[in-house]
Design a protein around this motif. Structure first.
Motif, PDB file in Angstrom:
ATOM      1  N   GLU A   1       0.827  -1.211   0.000  1.00  0.00           N
ATOM      2  CA  GLU A   1       0.000   0.000   0.000  1.00  0.00           C
ATOM      3  C   GLU A   1       0.855   1.253   0.000  1.00  0.00           C
ATOM      4  O   GLU A   1       0.515   2.265  -0.617  1.00  0.00           O
ATOM      5  N   SER A   2       1.981   1.204   0.670  1.00  0.00           N
ATOM      6  CA  SER A   2       2.864   2.377   0.743  1.00  0.00           C
ATOM      7  C   SER A   2       3.690   2.568  -0.520  1.00  0.00           C
ATOM      8  O   SER A   2       4.270   3.635  -0.728  1.00  0.00           O
ATOM      9  N   ARG A   3       3.768   1.501  -1.344  1.00  0.00           N
ATOM     10  CA  ARG A   3       4.568   1.515  -2.575  1.00  0.00           C
ATOM     11  C   ARG A   3       6.042   1.823  -2.306  1.00  0.00           C
ATOM     12  O   ARG A   3       6.731   2.402  -3.145  1.00  0.00           O
ATOM     13  N   VAL A   4       6.514   1.432  -1.134  1.00  0.00           N
ATOM     14  CA  VAL A   4       7.902   1.651  -0.766  1.00  0.00           C
ATOM     15  C   VAL A   4       8.551   0.311  -0.435  1.00  0.00           C
ATOM     16  O   VAL A   4       7.987  -0.494   0.315  1.00  0.00           O
ATOM     17  N   VAL A   5       9.729   0.061  -1.003  1.00  0.00           N
ATOM     18  CA  VAL A   5      10.516  -1.136  -0.708  1.00  0.00           C
ATOM     19  C   VAL A   5      11.873  -0.693  -0.175  1.00  0.00           C
ATOM     20  O   VAL A   5      12.549   0.130  -0.798  1.00  0.00           O
ATOM     21  N   THR A   6      12.271  -1.227   0.955  1.00  0.00           N
ATOM     22  CA  THR A   6      13.578  -0.932   1.532  1.00  0.00           C
ATOM     23  C   THR A   6      14.467  -2.159   1.368  1.00  0.00           C
ATOM     24  O   THR A   6      14.101  -3.265   1.790  1.00  0.00           O
ATOM     25  N   THR A   7      15.618  -1.969   0.743  1.00  0.00           N
ATOM     26  CA  THR A   7      16.574  -3.066   0.553  1.00  0.00           C
ATOM     27  C   THR A   7      17.861  -2.730   1.288  1.00  0.00           C
ATOM     28  O   THR A   7      18.397  -1.627   1.149  1.00  0.00           O
ATOM     29  N   ARG A   8      18.348  -3.684   2.066  1.00  0.00           N
ATOM     30  CA  ARG A   8      19.584  -3.456   2.821  1.00  0.00           C
ATOM     31  C   ARG A   8      20.526  -4.650   2.652  1.00  0.00           C
ATOM     32  O   ARG A   8      20.089  -5.776   2.394  1.00  0.00           O
ATOM     33  N   ILE A   9      21.807  -4.364   2.786  1.00  0.00           N
ATOM     34  CA  ILE A   9      22.839  -5.393   2.800  1.00  0.00           C
ATOM     35  C   ILE A   9      23.393  -5.437   4.214  1.00  0.00           C
ATOM     36  O   ILE A   9      23.873  -4.411   4.723  1.00  0.00           O
ATOM     37  N   GLN A  10      23.312  -6.582   4.854  1.00  0.00           N
ATOM     38  CA  GLN A  10      23.810  -6.695   6.221  1.00  0.00           C
ATOM     39  C   GLN A  10      24.620  -7.977   6.372  1.00  0.00           C
ATOM     40  O   GLN A  10      24.494  -8.902   5.565  1.00  0.00           O
ATOM     41  N   ARG A  11      25.451  -8.020   7.391  1.00  0.00           N
ATOM     42  CA  ARG A  11      26.250  -9.215   7.638  1.00  0.00           C
ATOM     43  C   ARG A  11      25.331 -10.410   7.890  1.00  0.00           C
ATOM     44  O   ARG A  11      24.284 -10.272   8.521  1.00  0.00           O
TER      45      ARG A  11
ATOM     46  N   ALA B   1      35.343  -8.724   2.536  1.00  0.00           N
ATOM     47  CA  ALA B   1      34.911 -10.022   2.032  1.00  0.00           C
ATOM     48  C   ALA B   1      34.202 -10.798   3.139  1.00  0.00           C
ATOM     49  O   ALA B   1      34.503 -10.665   4.320  1.00  0.00           O
ATOM     50  N   GLY B   2      33.224 -11.605   2.722  1.00  0.00           N
ATOM     51  CA  GLY B   2      32.470 -12.399   3.686  1.00  0.00           C
ATOM     52  C   GLY B   2      31.069 -12.668   3.199  1.00  0.00           C
ATOM     53  O   GLY B   2      30.717 -12.355   2.051  1.00  0.00           O
ATOM     54  N   GLN B   3      30.253 -13.246   4.058  1.00  0.00           N
ATOM     55  CA  GLN B   3      28.880 -13.581   3.709  1.00  0.00           C
ATOM     56  C   GLN B   3      27.931 -12.506   4.225  1.00  0.00           C
ATOM     57  O   GLN B   3      28.058 -12.039   5.364  1.00  0.00           O
ATOM     58  N   TYR B   4      26.983 -12.157   3.365  1.00  0.00           N
ATOM     59  CA  TYR B   4      26.035 -11.098   3.682  1.00  0.00           C
ATOM     60  C   TYR B   4      24.614 -11.524   3.312  1.00  0.00           C
ATOM     61  O   TYR B   4      24.420 -12.443   2.509  1.00  0.00           O
ATOM     62  N   ALA B   5      23.651 -10.833   3.884  1.00  0.00           N
ATOM     63  CA  ALA B   5      22.241 -11.043   3.554  1.00  0.00           C
ATOM     64  C   ALA B   5      21.721  -9.832   2.800  1.00  0.00           C
ATOM     65  O   ALA B   5      21.962  -8.687   3.195  1.00  0.00           O
ATOM     66  N   VAL B   6      21.043 -10.097   1.689  1.00  0.00           N
ATOM     67  CA  VAL B   6      20.314  -9.062   0.966  1.00  0.00           C
ATOM     68  C   VAL B   6      18.867  -9.177   1.405  1.00  0.00           C
ATOM     69  O   VAL B   6      18.236 -10.217   1.223  1.00  0.00           O
ATOM     70  N   VAL B   7      18.310  -8.122   1.997  1.00  0.00           N
ATOM     71  CA  VAL B   7      16.966  -8.172   2.563  1.00  0.00           C
ATOM     72  C   VAL B   7      16.124  -7.045   1.969  1.00  0.00           C
ATOM     73  O   VAL B   7      16.459  -5.864   2.136  1.00  0.00           O
ATOM     74  N   SER B   8      15.045  -7.419   1.284  1.00  0.00           N
ATOM     75  CA  SER B   8      14.088  -6.429   0.761  1.00  0.00           C
ATOM     76  C   SER B   8      12.806  -6.529   1.577  1.00  0.00           C
ATOM     77  O   SER B   8      12.282  -7.625   1.790  1.00  0.00           O
ATOM     78  N   THR B   9      12.307  -5.371   2.030  1.00  0.00           N
ATOM     79  CA  THR B   9      11.212  -5.345   3.000  1.00  0.00           C
ATOM     80  C   THR B   9      10.125  -4.368   2.574  1.00  0.00           C
ATOM     81  O   THR B   9      10.410  -3.297   2.026  1.00  0.00           O
ATOM     82  N   VAL B  10       8.868  -4.759   2.819  1.00  0.00           N
ATOM     83  CA  VAL B  10       7.737  -3.851   2.667  1.00  0.00           C
ATOM     84  C   VAL B  10       6.959  -3.834   3.981  1.00  0.00           C
ATOM     85  O   VAL B  10       6.874  -4.846   4.670  1.00  0.00           O
ATOM     86  N   GLU B  11       6.406  -2.676   4.308  1.00  0.00           N
ATOM     87  CA  GLU B  11       5.593  -2.527   5.517  1.00  0.00           C
ATOM     88  C   GLU B  11       4.154  -2.264   5.105  1.00  0.00           C
ATOM     89  O   GLU B  11       3.880  -1.464   4.212  1.00  0.00           O
ATOM     90  N   HIS B  12       3.222  -2.935   5.788  1.00  0.00           N
ATOM     91  CA  HIS B  12       1.806  -2.818   5.456  1.00  0.00           C
ATOM     92  C   HIS B  12       1.106  -1.824   6.383  1.00  0.00           C
ATOM     93  O   HIS B  12       1.629  -1.452   7.439  1.00  0.00           O
ATOM     94  N   SER B  13      -0.102  -1.428   5.982  1.00  0.00           N
ATOM     95  CA  SER B  13      -0.840  -0.423   6.739  1.00  0.00           C
ATOM     96  C   SER B  13      -1.210  -0.896   8.141  1.00  0.00           C
ATOM     97  O   SER B  13      -1.426  -0.075   9.036  1.00  0.00           O
ATOM     98  N   ASP B  14      -1.286  -2.215   8.350  1.00  0.00           N
ATOM     99  CA  ASP B  14      -1.623  -2.725   9.677  1.00  0.00           C
ATOM    100  C   ASP B  14      -0.403  -2.889  10.569  1.00  0.00           C
ATOM    101  O   ASP B  14      -0.496  -3.404  11.683  1.00  0.00           O
ATOM    102  N   GLY B  15       0.761  -2.449  10.069  1.00  0.00           N
ATOM    103  CA  GLY B  15       1.977  -2.512  10.865  1.00  0.00           C
ATOM    104  C   GLY B  15       2.793  -3.774  10.663  1.00  0.00           C
ATOM    105  O   GLY B  15       3.929  -3.862  11.160  1.00  0.00           O
TER     106      GLY B  15
END
Length: 330
Positions: free
Chosen positions: A258-268, A303-317
């Motif tokens: 609903e927000s039409r926003v996607v957050t993508t992060r690279i983390q260990r 160098a190392g292993q990482y997680a690519v995480v794409s997230t969406v948040e909904h109107s109900d939290g």
């Protein structure tokens, strides 16, 4: 074939398939036809000898791991450093649908994988039925007795023939899971054909039946609306365990929010330390899944292993995410 070439093929495949996946879909037709009970006996009698030969060849490949043939289920390796296609063939990415968990319950995730063009159909269908996903978070809802046996296309759509698929819904399987299992098969077949939401006629070899898994199959199935069956966010690229060696990483995927926003992060991979993050706003004007892209420069990332995480948040939290594990090398 080097890493970059395989990634380019995956990108091209995603560009070709994703727009078709967003076409307006109609729900699966489940009412019996006016002509009464459908029968496949004529088809089985006419094609029995050819199907038997194909079944034997497929079974041999399944049990012996023999050389890749057009009937063999040679599942492709993820396109990481050093991955190759058997016998020097050209890699051709295919999209396979699996089941994963979301805030709203089980939904479908799409996973791209490289495959030998001569066995791409069998590879994808076998992977979907078995749940042989590259991502360990994905699975299949099909009973282990179910085996892919035949595939054909024509002016009326796609025909997929199974063996060992239960006619009635198995004990312990919910109606929702049965419908989602069928949707998983239908969408994988449609992605393989690459012609949009064409009808898929699912049959059981040698059987006369109006249902499979308790789902009505008297008429071909076209699938349900995206919002009803697809995960709210799904990463198409990178693939699970991809190796990033040039410092550049482009994350592509689809989302519905609903927000039409996607957050993508690279983390260990071990821990929560975020090394990079990007926010992408989805385009307006479409009720189906929309593409997002996030580009990262990982040149200075150790160098190392990482997680690519794409997230969406909904109107109900509630929040939904999709994750890929990657390895950054110097």
């Amino acid at each position: 074939m080097n890493d970059q070439t395989v990634r380019d093929l995956l990108h091209e495949a995603a560009d070709d398939i994703e727009p078709r996946d967003r076409l307006d879909a109609i729900r699966a037709a489940t009412a019996s036809t006016s002509g009464g009970r459908r029968t496949h006996r004529g088809w089985w009698a006419a094609g029995g000898a050819g199907l038997l030969a194909a079944s034997i060849a497929t079974a041999f490949a399944l049990t012996t791991g023999g050389a890749p043939q057009s009937t063999g289920p040679d599942l492709a390796a993820p396109p990481t450093s050093g991955s190759t296609v058997p016998d020097g063939g050209t890699s051709s990415p295919v999209a396979v649908y699996f089941v994963g968990d979301t805030a709203a319950g089980p939904r479908l995730y799409r996973e791209f994988r490289a495959a030998d063009p001569d066995s791409r159909v069998t590879s994808a269908m076998v992977a979907a039925l078995r749940g042989d996903a590259l991502d360990p978070d994905y699975r299949s809802l099909w009973p282990s007795t179910t085996v892919f046996r035949a595939w054909s296309t024509g002016p009326d759509g796609i025909t997929v023939t199974l063996e060992g698929a239960p006619v009635e819904r198995p004990a312990g399987m919910s109606e929702q899971d049965a419908q989602l299992a069928m949707e998983q098969l239908v969408r994988t077949a449609q992605a393989l054909e690459g012609q949009g939401r064409v009808p898929v006629d699912v049959q059981v070899a040698g059987a006369v039946t109006d249902t499979i898994l308790g789902v009505t199959t008297t008429t071909p199935l076209t699938g349900s609306p995206d919002a009803d069956v697809l995960a709210p966010v799904s990463i198409s690229d990178p693939v699970e365990e991809q190796v990033v060696g040039d410092g550049q990483l482009t994350v592509r995927g689809r989302a519905l929010s609903e927000s039409r926003v996607v957050t993508t992060r690279i983390q260990r991979w071990e821990g929560t330390f975020v090394v990079a993050q990007e926010v992408d706003r989805l385009r307006a004007g479409n009720d189906g899944m929309l593409e997002f892209t996030a580009t990262f420069d990982l040149t200075d990332v150790p160098a190392g292993q990482y997680a690519v995480v794409s997230t969406v948040e909904h109107s109900d939290g509630t929040v939904d995410s999709d994750t890929r594990r990657i390895t950054v090398i110097d």
